[in-house]
Design an enzyme around this catalytic site. Structure first.
Site, PDB file in Angstrom:
ATOM      1  CE  LYS A   1      28.905  -7.348  23.707  1.00 46.23           C
ATOM      2  NZ  LYS A   1      28.207  -8.361  22.886  1.00 46.23           N
TER       3      LYS A   1
ATOM      4  CB  SER B   1      28.146 -12.071  20.346  1.00 48.14           C
ATOM      5  OG  SER B   1      28.364 -11.580  19.048  1.00 48.14           O
TER       6      SER B   1
ATOM      7  CB  SER C   1      30.267  -8.678  19.820  1.00 49.30           C
ATOM      8  OG  SER C   1      29.019  -8.986  20.423  1.00 49.30           O
TER       9      SER C   1
END
Length: 553
Positions: A138, A237, A213
């Site tokens: 990420k 997330s 997220s």
């Protein structure tokens, strides 16, 4: 105003900055050899596409279990270059289909893979437990020399001075970092939507969200452009993207894995502690990730971490004859927002099958003040009244994304607190944790929804209660795919009368055709620092129940 979020000049515009980021991403994909074809018309369900474009070898490698891949890499059956090239191509394809990538790293990753292959030839053994395994990352997890914008246009020129500690540990274990993935503006969405790249969509149904997220991670792993990746979680997330894309994901208990080297606002707040953790195509991949990191004793470098090993001995109770026993409580409904029919079907089916397993006791878990839990956690998320988030958005003039507005501007609990008020809310957090722990009794794990439905339509992921609940309690929570939405079975309940506006909003979202083919996943929750028990319990449940767990695959 902190220097990092001061007002920037309007030139270049936020749109020009975003275009530059997109061009960089596209240029990194263009380095692939042979090049990927253009896809003229994007399908609703992208998952069948890779088999029509990639070679049989590339498909076999990218669809292999990460534990099996590590074994083949360690034995020399596969080379790291072979595996890295396959995942680079499938990751590039995943980007074209779901918009999940911020950049590929073909040059650096193939140099790394070449070195690992030469190492194994020279030494006759792997460099570590992850030798040659590609891992996706990420974007807001710092990678030396690369951008670190955390979804804010104003932070476009930030770069990491060094790797995040978690990357250094994984690198030492033999990992290959080959792709970085998308994240939303603010990092506080249950979907992935930013002004850099737009929306990351669901591989199984592009009208639905990939979650957030860590939605870039969810989508790329759902597309098998990665078999193991790194996400973060402060309200769901890791778990939302894992569930939405039909993969495994673990929210560990806090202070087990290293967090240093990440980019975000509100760094230093300790009221709701974020965690970092794995998403994977298999439960074995989750275990491999956790054990590798904790075996490296990260607390020696990050002293906030708790110094205890990954427990390999069984954590499940046994009876007098040595047979495993397991008490599973099932939470069907949190009392605030009722889940959609496919989620209730998955829960009921699994619970009924578990009840027939010798040694397993299934009970129903009654929710305890889950609405109050949301009030507490949402009051603690933005103790500065959302000031840092707002300034980071407005510094560049970029527009507010819909779910950024929802969680900050439309959230009645977002207020600027005095120090005394922060302390008071923290006391309420601790009181609630104590009350919940006392209710737990002799339950081993709780089986529950991940959200009030399968992956929501874009811009509609507005209910966090089924994931944020466990962030407030700081309980480990593991996601496993179960089945998919079937419009012929999962009919809408037209007789249901919603209990409140949130319930009505969620109820009105559902129609079977809208959610067709979307993965349906469930969440298994344990007591604080019983991460190993949660993973073992899920393994045991999958072993004993079989389908529907295996139905999805």
């Amino acid at each position: 105003m902190p220097a990092s979020i001061q007002k920037r000049p309007i030139s270049p515009s936020w749109g020009e900055i975003a275009k530059k980021a997109q061009d960089h991403r596209d240029a990194s994909i263009a380095l692939l050899d042979p090049p990927l074809p253009e896809i003229a018309e994007l399908p609703l369900n992208s998952t069948p596409v890779p088999k029509t474009i990639l070679t049989a070898e590339e498909v076999a490698i990218t669809e292999a279990d990460p534990v099996g891949l590590v074994s083949q890499l360690a034995s020399g059956t596969l080379t790291s270059v072979q595996v890295t090239e396959a995942f680079l191509r499938r990751a590039g394809l995943a980007q074209k289909l779901t918009n999940c990538v911020t950049e590929l790293l073909p040059v650096a990753s193939l140099e790394r893979a070449t070195y690992l292959d030469s190492y194994i030839k020279e030494h006759g053994k792997p460099i570590g437990p992850l030798h040659g395994l590609p891992i996706s990352v990420k974007e807001h997890i710092g990678m030396k020399g690369l951008t670190l914008n955390a979804g804010f246009i104003a932070w476009h020129d930030r770069t990491a001075d060094q790797n995040a500690l978690i990357l250094d540990i994984l690198y030492a274990a033999g990992a290959v970092f080959y792709v970085r993935t998308t994240q939303p503006q603010t990092l506080m969405h249950l979907e992935t939507s930013s002004n850099f790249y737009g929306e990351t969509v669901n591989p199984f149904n592009r009208t639905l969200t990939s979650g957030g997220s860590s939605g870039g991670e969810g989508a790329i792993i759902g597309m098998r452009g990665s078999c193991l990746g790194i996400g973060t979680d402060i309200g769901g997330s890791i778990r939302s993207p894992a569930a939405n894309n039909g993969v495994y994901g673990l929210r560990p208990t806090s202070y087990r894995l290293p967090l240093s080297g990440l980019s975000a606002t509100m760094l230093g707040q300790e009221q709701i502690v974020p965690v970092i953790g794995p998403l994977s195509t298999s439960l074995g991949g989750v275990k491999l990730f956790m054990k590798t990191l904790i075996d490296a004793q990260p607390w020696l470098q990050e002293p906030s971490l708790l110094p205890f090993p990954w427990k390999t001995a069984s954590q499940i109770p046994t009876d007098a004859s040595g047979n495993k026993t397991l008490k599973i409580a099932v939470l069907y409904d949190d009392g605030v927002v009722r889940p959609h029919p496919p989620v209730l079907r998955a829960l009921k089916t699994v619970a009924e099958k578990l009840a027939r397993v010798q040694g397993v006791q299934v009970t129903e878990w009654k929710p305890y003040k889950h609405a109050e839990a949301w009030t507490i956690i949402s009051s603690l998320y933005f103790c500065d009244g959302g000031k840092e988030e707002s300034e980071a958005i407005e510094a560049s003039g970029e527009p507010w994304r819909p779910l950024s507005k929802f969680i900050i501007k439309e959230n009645e609990n977002v207020k600027r607190h005095s120090v005394r008020e922060v302390w008071d809310w923290t006391v309420k957090r601790e009181e609630y944790r104590t009350e919940y722990a006392r209710l737990w009794g002799d339950v081993d794990v709780i089986l529950c929804p991940v959200g009030p439905g399968a992956a929501p339509p874009l811009n509609c992921a507005r209910y966090w209660g089924y994931t944020a609940q466990w962030n407030l309690l700081d309980y480990p929570a593991l996601i496993a795919p179960i089945t998919k939405v079937d419009p012929e079975i999962d009919l809408a309940d037209t007789s249901y009368k919603p209990r409140n506006p949130k319930d009505a909003y969620n109820h009105d979202l559902y129609s079977p055709e809208k959610y067709a083919n979307a993965p349906v996943s469930l969440q298994l929750v344990g007591r604080r620092y019983e991460d190993e028990k949660v993973v073992e319990a899920m393994e045991y449940m999958m072993e004993k129940v079989g389908a529907p767990f295996t139905e999805f695959v």
